[in-house]
Design a protein around this motif. Structure first.
Motif, PDB file in Angstrom:
ATOM      1  N   ALA A 199       1.255  -1.573  -0.405  1.00  0.00           N
ATOM      2  CA  ALA A 199      -0.036   0.139   0.041  1.00  0.00           C
ATOM      3  C   ALA A 199       1.068   0.990  -0.476  1.00  0.00           C
ATOM      4  O   ALA A 199       0.379   1.953  -0.844  1.00  0.00           O
ATOM      5  CB  ALA A 199      -0.974  -0.265   1.069  1.00  0.00           C
ATOM      6  N   ALA A 200       1.441   1.047   0.924  1.00  0.00           N
ATOM      7  CA  ALA A 200       1.965   2.413   0.932  1.00  0.00           C
ATOM      8  C   ALA A 200       3.387   2.621  -0.546  1.00  0.00           C
ATOM      9  O   ALA A 200       3.906   3.508  -0.992  1.00  0.00           O
ATOM     10  CB  ALA A 200       3.645   2.228   2.051  1.00  0.00           C
ATOM     11  N   ALA A 219       4.745 -12.039  -2.106  1.00  0.00           N
ATOM     12  CA  ALA A 219       3.506 -11.992  -1.534  1.00  0.00           C
ATOM     13  C   ALA A 219       3.473 -12.899  -0.282  1.00  0.00           C
ATOM     14  O   ALA A 219       3.551 -12.811   1.251  1.00  0.00           O
ATOM     15  CB  ALA A 219       1.898 -12.385  -2.052  1.00  0.00           C
ATOM     16  N   ALA A 220       3.719 -14.586  -1.118  1.00  0.00           N
ATOM     17  CA  ALA A 220       4.197 -15.669   0.407  1.00  0.00           C
ATOM     18  C   ALA A 220       5.348 -16.359   0.191  1.00  0.00           C
ATOM     19  O   ALA A 220       5.864 -16.737  -0.735  1.00  0.00           O
ATOM     20  CB  ALA A 220       2.751 -16.394  -0.040  1.00  0.00           C
ATOM     21  N   ASP A 264      -1.789  -8.559  -0.058  1.00  0.00           N
ATOM     22  CA  ASP A 264      -1.107  -7.365  -1.296  1.00  0.00           C
ATOM     23  C   ASP A 264      -2.223  -7.081  -2.029  1.00  0.00           C
ATOM     24  O   ASP A 264      -2.506  -6.143  -2.818  1.00  0.00           O
ATOM     25  CB  ASP A 264      -0.226  -8.278  -1.195  1.00  0.00           C
ATOM     26  CG  ASP A 264       0.922  -8.140   0.040  1.00  0.00           C
ATOM     27  OD1 ASP A 264       1.163  -8.006   0.715  1.00  0.00           O
ATOM     28  OD2 ASP A 264       1.834  -9.043  -0.246  1.00  0.00           O
ATOM     29  N   ILE A 265      -3.045  -8.480  -2.314  1.00  0.00           N
ATOM     30  CA  ILE A 265      -4.456  -7.732  -3.601  1.00  0.00           C
ATOM     31  C   ILE A 265      -4.937  -6.136  -3.388  1.00  0.00           C
ATOM     32  O   ILE A 265      -4.938  -5.736  -3.886  1.00  0.00           O
ATOM     33  CB  ILE A 265      -4.872  -8.628  -3.698  1.00  0.00           C
ATOM     34  CG1 ILE A 265      -4.095 -10.408  -4.049  1.00  0.00           C
ATOM     35  CG2 ILE A 265      -6.073  -8.217  -5.029  1.00  0.00           C
ATOM     36  CD1 ILE A 265      -5.528 -11.371  -4.767  1.00  0.00           C
ATOM     37  N   ALA A 266      -4.913  -6.760  -1.833  1.00  0.00           N
ATOM     38  CA  ALA A 266      -6.331  -5.139  -1.479  1.00  0.00           C
ATOM     39  C   ALA A 266      -5.553  -3.965  -1.024  1.00  0.00           C
ATOM     40  O   ALA A 266      -6.027  -3.135  -1.381  1.00  0.00           O
ATOM     41  CB  ALA A 266      -6.349  -5.816  -0.386  1.00  0.00           C
ATOM     42  N   GLU A 267      -3.830  -4.299  -1.386  1.00  0.00           N
ATOM     43  CA  GLU A 267      -2.883  -2.971  -1.013  1.00  0.00           C
ATOM     44  C   GLU A 267      -2.304  -2.555  -2.329  1.00  0.00           C
ATOM     45  O   GLU A 267      -1.730  -1.841  -2.300  1.00  0.00           O
ATOM     46  CB  GLU A 267      -1.993  -3.714  -0.509  1.00  0.00           C
ATOM     47  CG  GLU A 267      -2.191  -3.731   1.687  1.00  0.00           C
ATOM     48  CD  GLU A 267      -1.137  -4.120   2.172  1.00  0.00           C
ATOM     49  OE1 GLU A 267      -0.111  -3.563   1.879  1.00  0.00           O
ATOM     50  OE2 GLU A 267      -1.480  -4.320   3.323  1.00  0.00           O
TER      51      GLU A 267
END
Ligand SMILES: NCC(=O)CCC(=O)O
Ligand SMILES: [Mg+2]
Length: 353
Positions: A199-200, A219-220, A264-267
């Motif tokens: 997100a940042a 992500a993982a 991570d998808i949401a971000e």
């Protein structure tokens, strides 16, 4: 003892009636072997294919000119000065590999506690991005975001009292992503595993008008023994103190991988990655099935080294093991693979037609 590999067994003159001619033929209606009887038949029913479009080729950079330095634990892989990296980018283009990834060996004199060199707009990675983009603007370039190639302690983040600081690290990662994106990098790939970094970074890119720069989130990413040769390649093997288990994932977990990917998808991640590859194909499959996102796997240095070393000893047919290992990612649902085998595999794919 070295094993010899001959031609695959193909029966030349197969009688079409051989099974009925056998006195004790089994009374089988279904014989799955029929679909495997010849190469043309196998091709017809083949479920997964690997193409050059599936490959991302990681390159290691080193300071200097006209320099190639063998990575001892990765036979066939070199550290490259920027001019040589440009040549390899050209090779990638000719091999129709869509994207390369860049990792620096930072001179030890430039490493410090804070990884300051990561945010230097003239660091080795940024120099290479500019040089490659100048000659070959059509090739995709992925840049890793994490501090480990730049810190004197070999960790991906800032440390205080033996703890890896999350939020303070994220602020530095945003600046690192910005210098790389401003140099011309197409895909920012945060591999640090700090919380909230996607997100940042997205916010930082957008605020600076870099709306088209993609994010491929590691992500993982698991705390893995298979990264050993990579640390040799970037020169952090000797300096790394302790391990990375307070930020990279525990290899026992898969539900946790789904939660990480979801965040991570949401971000704002455009693509997600599972790393390492072959020991985590179950995670690749779950991620792909759950999120239907562009999903990548990283066949990491230790996976490469195992196959390359066994092949060099004559214990494995290296080419076949390479192709089989890469196809496994497709079978698991990956859209692509970061692999040090990329140029070799692409050469093989192109000559096979
Ligand atoms: N962030 C990139 C890596 O850690 C690569 C690991 C490897 O190839 O072992
Ligand atoms: Mg995360």
């Amino acid at each position: 003892m070295a094993i010899k590999y001959g031609r695959p067994i193909e029966l030349r003159e197969v009688s079409r009636r051989d099974s009925t001619a056998v006195p004790h033929a089994l009374d089988l209606t279904v014989r799955p072997r029929r679909n495997r009887k010849a190469e043309w038949a196998r091709r017809m029913v083949r479920e997964n294919v690997l193409t050059t479009d599936d490959l991302i080729w990681p390159l290691f950079l080193i300071d200097g000119h006209n320099k190639r330095e063998q990575v001892a634990s990765m036979p066939g892989v070199d550290r490259l000065s920027v001019d040589q990296a440009v040549r390899e980018a050209e090779r990638a283009m000719k091999l129709t590999i869509p994207c390369i990834a860049l990792f620096p060996y930072t001179d030890p004199s430039l490493r410090d506690e804070e990884g300051s060199e990561a945010t230097n707009p003239d660091n080795l990675v940024c120099q290479a991005v500019r040089a490659i983009k100048k000659e070959f603007p059509e090739i995709g370039i992925l840049c890793d975001v994490a501090l480990d190639p730049f810190t004197s302690h070999g960790h991906d983040g800032l440390i205080s009292d033996g703890r890896i600081l999350n939020d303070e690290t994220v602020a530095v990662l945003v600046r690192q992503a910005l210098v790389q994106a401003e140099a011309g990098c197409d895909i920012i790939a945060p591999s640090d595993m700090m919380d909230g970094r996607v997100a940042a970074i997205r916010e930082g890119l957008d605020r600076n008008g870099l709306l088209d720069v993609q994010i491929m989130a590691y992500a993982a990413k698991y705390a893995s023994a298979f990264y050993g040769p990579f640390r040799d390649a970037i020169g952090s093997a000797k300096t790394l103190t302790g391990d990375k288990r307070t930020y990279q994932m525990d290899s026992a977990n898969t539900d946790e991988a789904l939660r990480e990917v979801e965040l991570d998808i949401a971000e704002g991640a455009d693509m997600v990655m599972v790393k390492p590859g072959m020991p985590y194909l179950d995670v690749v499959r779950r991620v792909k099935d759950t999120f239907a996102m562009p999903t990548f796997a990283y066949q990491v240095s230790g996976e490469y080294a195992m196959i390359a070393a066994a092949a060099n000893n004559g214990w494995l047919d290296g080419e076949r093991a390479m192709m089989e290992s890469l196809l496994a990612f497709k079978r698991a649902g990956a859209d692509g693979v970061l692999s040090y085998f990329a140029p070799k595999a692409a050469e093989k794919l192109l000559t096979q037609g």
